[in-house]
Each structure stands twice: as structure tokens, then as C-alpha cells.
Design an enzyme around this catalytic site. Structure first.
Site, PDB file in Angstrom:
ATOM      1  N   TYR A  38     -24.982  18.112  -5.541  1.00 40.10           N
ATOM      2  CA  TYR A  38     -25.683  18.985  -4.597  1.00 40.10           C
ATOM      3  C   TYR A  38     -25.382  20.463  -4.844  1.00 40.10           C
ATOM      4  O   TYR A  38     -25.691  21.308  -4.013  1.00 40.10           O
ATOM      5  CB  TYR A  38     -25.313  18.629  -3.151  1.00 40.10           C
ATOM      6  CG  TYR A  38     -25.878  17.307  -2.651  1.00 40.10           C
ATOM      7  CD1 TYR A  38     -26.760  16.552  -3.415  1.00 40.10           C
ATOM      8  CD2 TYR A  38     -25.540  16.823  -1.396  1.00 40.10           C
ATOM      9  CE1 TYR A  38     -27.268  15.338  -2.950  1.00 40.10           C
ATOM     10  CE2 TYR A  38     -26.041  15.613  -0.907  1.00 40.10           C
ATOM     11  CZ  TYR A  38     -26.904  14.880  -1.700  1.00 40.10           C
ATOM     12  OH  TYR A  38     -27.411  13.692  -1.228  1.00 40.10           O
ATOM     13  N   ASP A  81     -19.881   1.795  -6.109  1.00 39.59           N
ATOM     14  CA  ASP A  81     -20.912   0.750  -6.036  1.00 39.59           C
ATOM     15  C   ASP A  81     -20.318  -0.535  -5.448  1.00 39.59           C
ATOM     16  O   ASP A  81     -20.917  -1.178  -4.581  1.00 39.59           O
ATOM     17  CB  ASP A  81     -21.584   0.520  -7.391  1.00 39.59           C
ATOM     18  CG  ASP A  81     -20.609   0.403  -8.547  1.00 39.59           C
ATOM     19  OD1 ASP A  81     -19.406   0.652  -8.346  1.00 39.59           O
ATOM     20  OD2 ASP A  81     -21.049   0.065  -9.660  1.00 39.59           O
TER      21      ASP A  81
END
Ligand code: NAI
Ligand code: MG
Length: 326
Positions: free
Chosen positions: A120, A199
Site C-alpha cells: 500500500y 495463507d
């Protein structure tokens, strides 16, 4: 001592839940001075600027800021507002409450999300029609600052330690630096840590959320995984957050403007009121913060409840019930 609080309701249900939060704060015996300012789609339409300079300056100088939500202009509002308060960490508790239908009622987690860099950081390029690229930024400085905050948070809250969620097996340099720095700071400070690949973490919190408590993660991972946790505890109307900087902080519900229900007066005010409880804690009103939390909890359990939780009460009814319990 008077605390100057910038209040930025924004758009949509931000304009309904933010007054609920200030009503609750006003019911306490604390000297707050609320200064309201505009941001979001509506002010952008009027003036061309989603975040007027006065609003930025107010957030940069007030003791703390309460923000509601902004619509299409959300990124142009919230990213600079987080910068205005110097925020380097986004604190996002996700817990289930008795009486609220949750996929995983045993969930009780806090995400400490890096708030300034990672993917970001804003370094995106369109090189050709076919190729777009993104540069991910990880610095030792930001990782260290986050880790120091995480150690303090873990100690202050009597947590056993924290989990570092990353993907350093693939992103060896960026997440490698993140993971190494955070683990090193924790070890120097005598705070226990374990690690999980992000994950695998996504699967694990669905199967067995109780194995996690405080979770420290890079920016994008924290954004996605905390929204996943929101789904486990019964939806967005319940999740508060804090954007903390060295000298000030901004508090906001995780949800957006909810255009599907905006204007009907039925938004769940819990997330905004729980964000106000985080503000109280930040200003070291611990007793008042836990009183607000208990009042919200018992209202969630016994009602009245807004339609998102299966009830038929208005925002105002729930807010009044919470204030009565205070
Ligand atoms: P949203 O959070 O506004 O709504 C998602 C769903 O959750 C909707 O069905 C909504 O009715 C429900 N919901 C959310 N908060 C609720 C509450 N307090 N009580 C009852 N129901 C609630 O997310 P969505 O629909 O993706 O985005 C809508 C707008 O909000 C977009 O313009 C988006 O850009 C903006 N947004 C702004 C954010 C911010 O200002 N921090 C964060 C997320 C979205
Ligand atoms: Mg998000």
C-alpha cells in the site's frame, strides 16, 4: 483537563453511527471538546476536495479523532487522515459476543497491522498495455516500530505473546526483513512469539481461531485477514479499530458507508461505540472504557438489536439502551 476530539462523520451511516459514539462519550464524566469537520463524497462534490485542509489540520492537532466512514472517496480520506495522526499501526480487535450469531463464537483476536508501507506504499506503474507493476516496500524502521508497539500491547494486556503472520518463504527480502526484525525486537524485550504463514493462517482461523490471540502482520495481510475474522464473528457492524501514532490516534469502525441502509436510521452503532471505547483506553480512561464495553456487550446479548443482528431496533434505541446501562 479538556480533551479536544476531532469528529469526522463522513458519509452514509458514518453520519448516523458517529453521533451515537459521541452521545456515549458525552454520557461520561469526562471533559471532551468535540470539534466537527467534513470529509468524504458529499464535501468533495461541493468543493472538489474529499479531505479539506481544515479537516486534515484538525486531525493533526486534536488529541484524538473519531472518524465514521467515507464512500467512493474513502482512500482519499482515510489514508491522509491516518498520516495526519502519524499512525503506524492499525489495531483491529475481532471478537464474537454472546447473543450474536457467529460462524466461530470462540473467536477473540487482535490484529496489529503495519499501517504505512508494504504493497500500500503507492508505488504502482503501468509499464505497457500488457504489464503493470507494484513495488512493495518494507523497512526495518517501520517493522521495528510496529514490533515495539506489539510488545507493549502484549505486556499491557497480559497476553502470553504474539503471532507473526507473514509469507517470508516466498517474499524472502520484504517479509524476510519484516519477520526477522519483529522477532528480534520481541526476543530483546522478552516477549514470546510464534510464526505462521499467512495463507495457512487463513485456514487455521476458520478451523480453530482459539489458537491465536495477538497477530502482527504486514499491511495488506492485516487488511484481508482482519476482514476474514470479521466474517467469523458476525459481521462488520461489530468491529472497531484504532490507528495509533506516537502522539495521537484516530478511531473508526471497520465498516464503510453502507449505502444499502444509509438514511434509514437502522445502522448498528456498536462498531463506532466500541471505537470510542478504544479512544477512552488510549486517553487512559481504562475504567470508563471497560464500562462502555460492558454496556455494549450486555446490549448485544439482551437487546435491543438492529436489523443486521436480527432485531428491529433503530440506531437511536440501541444507543440509548447502551447509555442507560452505563
Ligand atoms: P460496508 O461496510 O459499507 O457495507 C457492507 C455490508 O455490511 C452492507 O450490507 C452494509 O449494510 C453492512 N453494514 C456495514 N456496517 C454496518 C452497520 N454498522 N450496521 C449494519 N450493517 C452494516 O462496505 P461496502 O458496501 O463494501 O462499501 C460501501 C462504501 O463504503 C463504498 O463506497 C466504500 O468505498 C466505502 N468504505 C469506506 C470505508 C472507510 O471509510 N473506512 C471502509 C470500507 C468501505
Ligand atoms: Mg479493508
Amino acid at each position: 483537563m479538556t480533551h479536544e476530539i476531532a469528529v469526522v462523520p463522513g458519509d452514509g451511516i458514518g453520519r448516523e453511527v458517529t453521533p451515537a459514539a459521541t452521545d456515549v462519550l458525552n454520557a461520561l464524566e469526562i471533559d471532551f471538546e468535540f470539534v466537527e469537520a467534513e470529509a468524504g463524497d458529499a464535501v468533495a462534490e461541493e468543493t472538489g476536495a474529499p479531505l479539506p485542509e481544515e479537516t486534515y489540520d484538525l486531525a493533526a492537532s486534536a488529541d484524538a479523532t473519531l472518524f465514521g466512514a467515507a464512500g467512493e472517496t474513502a482512500a482519499d480520506v482515510i489514508l491522509p487522515l491516518r498520516e495526519a495522526v502519524g499512525s503506524f499501526v492499525n489495531v483491529r480487535p475481532a471478537r464474537a459476543y454472546p447473543g450474536v450469531d457467529a460462524v466461530r463464537p470462540e473467536t477473540d483476536l487482535v490484529f496489529l497491522r503495519e499501517n504505512t508501507e508494504g504493497v500500500y506504499a503507492g508505488h504502482e506503474d503501468r509499464l505497457t498495455d500488457d504489464v503493470a507493476t507494484l513495488t512493495r516496500v518494507t523497512t526495518e524502521t517501520a517493522s521495528r516500530r510496529l514490533a515495539e508497539f506489539a510488545c507493549e500491547y502484549t505486556r499491557d494486556g497480559d497476553h502470553d505473546g504474539f503471532t507473526i503472520a507473514h509469507k517470508a518463504n516466498v517474499m524472502r527480502e520484504t517479509d524476510g526483513l519484516f519477520r526477522e526484525t519483529v522477532a528480534e525486537v520481541a526476543s530483546d524485550e522478552g516477549v514470546a512469539t510464534d510464526e505462521v504463514l499467512m495463507d495457512a493462517f487463513a485456514t487455521e482461523i476458520c478451523l480453530d481461531p482459539e489458537q491465536f490471540d495477538v497477530v502482527v502482520c504486514p499491511n495488506l495481510a492485516g487488511d484481508v485477514l482482519s476482514d476474514l475474522a470479521a466474517g467469523l464473528v458476525g459481521g462488520l457492524g461489530l468491529l472497531p479499530s484504532a490507528n495509533v501514532g506516537p502522539d495521537r490516534a484516530l478511531f473508526e469502525p471497520v465498516h464503510g458507508t453502507a449505502p444499502d441502509i444509509a438514511g434509514e436510521g437502522v445502522a448498528n452503532p456498536a462498531a463506532a461505540i466500541l471505537s470510542a471505547a478504544m479512544l477512552l483506553e488510549y486517553l487512559e480512561y481504562d475504567e470508563e472504557a471497560s464500562a462502555v464495553r460492558s454496556a455494549v456487550e450486555s446490549t448485544l446479548e439482551d437487546g435491543p438489536r438492529t436489523p443486521d443482528l436480527g432485531g428491529d431496533a433503530k440506531t437511536e434505541d440501541v444507543t440509548n439502551a447502551i447509555i442507560e446501562r452505563l
